[in-house]
Design an enzyme around this catalytic site. Structure first.
Site, PDB file in Angstrom:
ATOM      1  N   GLU A 121       9.203   0.955   6.363  1.00  0.00           N
ATOM      2  CA  GLU A 121       7.754   0.789   6.544  1.00  0.00           C
ATOM      3  C   GLU A 121       7.483   0.029   7.836  1.00  0.00           C
ATOM      4  OE1 GLU A 121       5.744  -1.031   3.210  1.00  0.00           O
ATOM      5  OE2 GLU A 121       3.779  -0.783   4.149  1.00  0.00           O
TER       6      GLU A 121
ATOM      7  N   ASN B  61      -0.248   6.247  -1.436  1.00  0.00           N
ATOM      8  CA  ASN B  61       0.704   5.254  -1.928  1.00  0.00           C
ATOM      9  C   ASN B  61      -0.064   4.159  -2.647  1.00  0.00           C
ATOM     10  OD1 ASN B  61       3.260   3.466  -1.819  1.00  0.00           O
ATOM     11  ND2 ASN B  61       1.721   2.206  -0.788  1.00  0.00           N
ATOM     12  N   GLU B  62       0.425   3.757  -3.792  1.00  0.00           N
ATOM     13  CA  GLU B  62      -0.226   2.683  -4.572  1.00  0.00           C
ATOM     14  C   GLU B  62      -1.748   2.852  -4.507  1.00  0.00           C
ATOM     15  OE1 GLU B  62       1.475  -1.250  -3.908  1.00  0.00           O
ATOM     16  OE2 GLU B  62       3.372  -0.566  -4.755  1.00  0.00           O
TER      17      GLU B  62
ATOM     18  N   TYR C  66       9.532  -3.654  -8.990  1.00  0.00           N
ATOM     19  CA  TYR C  66      10.254  -4.692  -8.249  1.00  0.00           C
ATOM     20  C   TYR C  66      10.841  -5.718  -9.212  1.00  0.00           C
ATOM     21  CZ  TYR C  66       8.593  -3.039  -3.717  1.00  0.00           C
ATOM     22  OH  TYR C  66       8.376  -2.287  -2.587  1.00  0.00           O
TER      23      TYR C  66
ATOM     24  N   GLU D 133       9.869   2.885  -4.700  1.00  0.00           N
ATOM     25  CA  GLU D 133       9.992   1.485  -4.251  1.00  0.00           C
ATOM     26  C   GLU D 133      10.633   0.698  -5.369  1.00  0.00           C
ATOM     27  OE1 GLU D 133       6.567  -0.453  -2.523  1.00  0.00           O
ATOM     28  OE2 GLU D 133       5.951   1.412  -1.530  1.00  0.00           O
TER      29      GLU D 133
ATOM     30  N   GLN E 287      13.663  -2.655   1.435  1.00  0.00           N
ATOM     31  CA  GLN E 287      13.548  -1.612   2.425  1.00  0.00           C
ATOM     32  C   GLN E 287      14.820  -1.589   3.267  1.00  0.00           C
ATOM     33  OE1 GLN E 287       9.832  -1.631   4.605  1.00  0.00           O
ATOM     34  NE2 GLN E 287       8.595  -1.845   2.739  1.00  0.00           N
TER      35      GLN E 287
HETATM   36  O1  AHR Z   1       7.501  -2.692   0.050  1.00  0.00           O
HETATM   37  C1  AHR Z   1       6.437  -3.556   0.345  1.00  0.00           C
HETATM   38  C2  AHR Z   1       5.129  -3.103  -0.263  1.00  0.00           C
HETATM   39  O2  AHR Z   1       5.222  -3.161  -1.645  1.00  0.00           O
HETATM   40  C3  AHR Z   1       4.701  -1.693   0.014  1.00  0.00           C
HETATM   41  O3  AHR Z   1       4.062  -1.559   1.221  1.00  0.00           O
HETATM   42  C4  AHR Z   1       3.757  -1.408  -1.108  1.00  0.00           C
HETATM   43  O4  AHR Z   1       3.699  -0.041  -1.441  1.00  0.00           O
HETATM   44  C5  AHR Z   1       4.268  -2.279  -2.242  1.00  0.00           C
HETATM   45  O5  AHR Z   1       3.263  -3.016  -2.803  1.00  0.00           O
END
Ligand code: AHR
Length: 518
Positions: A46, A193-194, A260, A316, A365
């Site tokens: 990103e 995205n999101e 996450y 992600e 990432q």
């Molecule tokens: O990976 C960092 C961020 O986490 C991304 O930009 C977003 O999609 C998520 O909230």
């Protein structure tokens, strides 16, 4: 307590069994039916902090050695990793990115402010050509994340035409004018995205309609066939998945999921390298909870798509800790230690088990951001380190496109904070194209070794050779930095033996071992 973790086909069930001293793993070598999609080993790049500028890209005039502007040491390390797919340009960045700002002569490209990530000014010198050419050089599939939050249908439709049309069309001709004759191979297209958050703060009903509209105009040019991915849920938002399945269904090829390993979204997330044993075990529990989350999203998808035609793409995932002290706020630069390597190994083992539905996964990432594969010194010293997470991805390379093998594991488990229970040994097995069996074993215990006996059920020949690699360190908080780049690095594993065709392995405490049995 000793439990049997029975992993048959693609579902895991738990049942209490008798205590035993050794861990017993039964690999059903004749029961593999599913390929582990190589895209499960996907990466994510990103425009965030120094992932692109300073990480992947330094520009042709940089004193740091580069190949046409791509940082050479990073490029070489990624090439060696055989990354199958790379997602770009975001993340949250994607929904404010206007692709036309990143094409044409560099001196004419406008600057932009990266509003999501620290307000950094970017010069757009890394755009569509630079990304897609990089993918070609890495021999990986590009995964383009399109702007739905602040972009128009026309803008996204034209981007697809620019990248993939070989006809006498306005966008293909613009691409030719910018120096690229042939279309690029672009299959994976994210439509937003999101979209529930940074991608437009939408409700799933509204986003579902937008997906239908935007994706209608993302055409398949010539021989290209797009795989269209809808913005999916975060974590435990099962309603999002349900609405998308009900309202969009087979119009999408894939639906994403973000998960996450993070202690929470407000306040401190904890240090990446300074944590207690209790924190470490909590991390293992939170990481492993992704299995329940995948199972529930997948079962909701099963109601409308029992044949599992629509993929679930965990595009992600990974650890999210406090930013390293002294780094720029909003750049999400964090260190990466043996604990993160465990999160990588355990998560990959989970994805293998769900390869019937999980079509792709992209760790967040690739360089200098969150659970990165690589950390660079962007100040011009030219230093780079491979993180413990990189080493896990490297050790696991043989799993890409191998046939997943069901296993039974009888192992100790422990209760950890937040009322989660974790098995102390996480195992995954697969058969590679040359008939070898590859087995990954992660012993999460900080103090007990595991004596593992591996029974190869249904194998029509006796095991004749075993070799392997181990990743461990003095402490689970150990990490690599520019002064100590090899503090946590893989070594030959000598703890596996074959006796009368049976395989045993002594897997030390806090170690990740991958063996190959011939
Ligand atoms: O990976 C960092 C961020 O986490 C991304 O930009 C977003 O999609 C998520 O909230």
């Amino acid at each position: 307590m000793k439990r049997i973790f029975t992993i048959i086909a693609l579902t895991a069930t738990l049942s209490v069994a008798a205590l035993a001293n050794d861990t017993k793993v039964t690999i059903h070598a004749d029961r593999g039916t599913q390929k582990i999609h190589k895209e499960i080993y996907g990466q994510f790049a990103e425009h965030l902090g120094t992932c692109i500028y300073g990480g992947l890209w330094v520009g042709e005039d940089s004193p740091i050695p580069n190949i046409n502007g791509y940082r050479k040491d990073v490029f070489d390390a990624l090439k060696a990793l055989q990354i199958p797919v790379l997602r770009w340009p975001g993340g949250c960045f994607a929904d404010e990115y206007h692709w036309t700002d990143g094409i044409g002569p560099k001196e004419n490209r406008p600057k932009m402010q990266n509003n999501n990530w620290g307000g950094t000014i970017e010069d757009n010198s890394f755009g569509t050509h630079e990304f897609l050419n990089l993918c070609e050089m890495l021999e990986c599939e590009p995964y383009i994340s399109g702007n739905v939050g602040s972009g128009t249908v026309e803008e996204l439709a034209k981007w697809v035409e620019y990248m993939t049309s070989d006809g006498d069309t306005p966008m293909a001709n613009l691409r030719r004018k910018n120096g690229r004759e042939k279309s690029w191979n672009v299959k994976f297209l994210g439509v937003g995205n999101e979209s529930w958050g940074c991608g437009g703060s939408m409700r799933p009903e509204y986003y579902g309609d937008l997906f239908r509209r935007y994706s209608t105009y993302c055409r398949n040019y010539d021989n290209h066939r797009l795989y269209k991915i809808a913005s999916g849920a975060s974590d435990y938002d099962y309603n999002w998945t349900r609405v998308m399945m009900n309202n969009v269904g087979g119009i999408m090829n894939g639906l994403s999921l973000h998960y996450y390993t993070v202690p929470g979204w407000s306040g401190s997330k904890g240090s990446a390298t300074n944590f207690s044993n209790d924190d470490y075990y909590w991390t293992m529990g939170k990481c492993l909870e992704i299995e329940d989350v995948i199972s529930i999203h997948s079962s909701i998808m099963d109601e409308k798509d029992p044949e599992k035609k629509i993929g679930l793409l965990v595009d992600e995932w990974g650890t999210w800790w406090d930013e390293e002290p002294g780094t720029i706020s909003g750049h999400l630069y964090q260190q990466n230690c043996l604990r993160d390597a465990f999160v990588a190994a355990l998560s990959l083992n989970v994805f293998h088990r769900h390869t019937d539905r999980v079509r792709m996964a992209n760790i967040a990432q690739v360089v200098n951001v969150l659970q990165a594969m690589i950390l660079t010194d962007t100040k011009g010293t030219g230093h780079m380190v491979l993180t413990p997470s990189y080493h896990v991805f490297s050790m696991y390379k043989d799993f890409q496109e191998a046939t997943y093998l069901p296993i039974d594991v009888a192992t100790d488990s422990m209760k950890v904070r937040d009322n989660r229970t974790i098995p102390l040994l996480s195992v995954s097995a697969a058969r590679t194209a040359d008939g070898s069996i590859v087995v990954a074993m992660a012993n999460v215990s900080l103090d007990s070794d595991q004596n593992v006996s591996l029974a190869l059920d249904g194998l029509n020949k006796k095991a004749s050779a075993v070799s392997g690699t181990i990743l461990t360190a003095n402490a689970v908080t150990d990490y690599n930095d520019f002064a100590h780049p090899n503090r946590v690095s893989p070594a030959e594993f000598k703890g596996a033996k074959i006796a009368k065709g049976a395989v045993t392995a002594k897997v030390p405490a806090k170690s990740i071992v991958v063996i190959k049995i011939k």
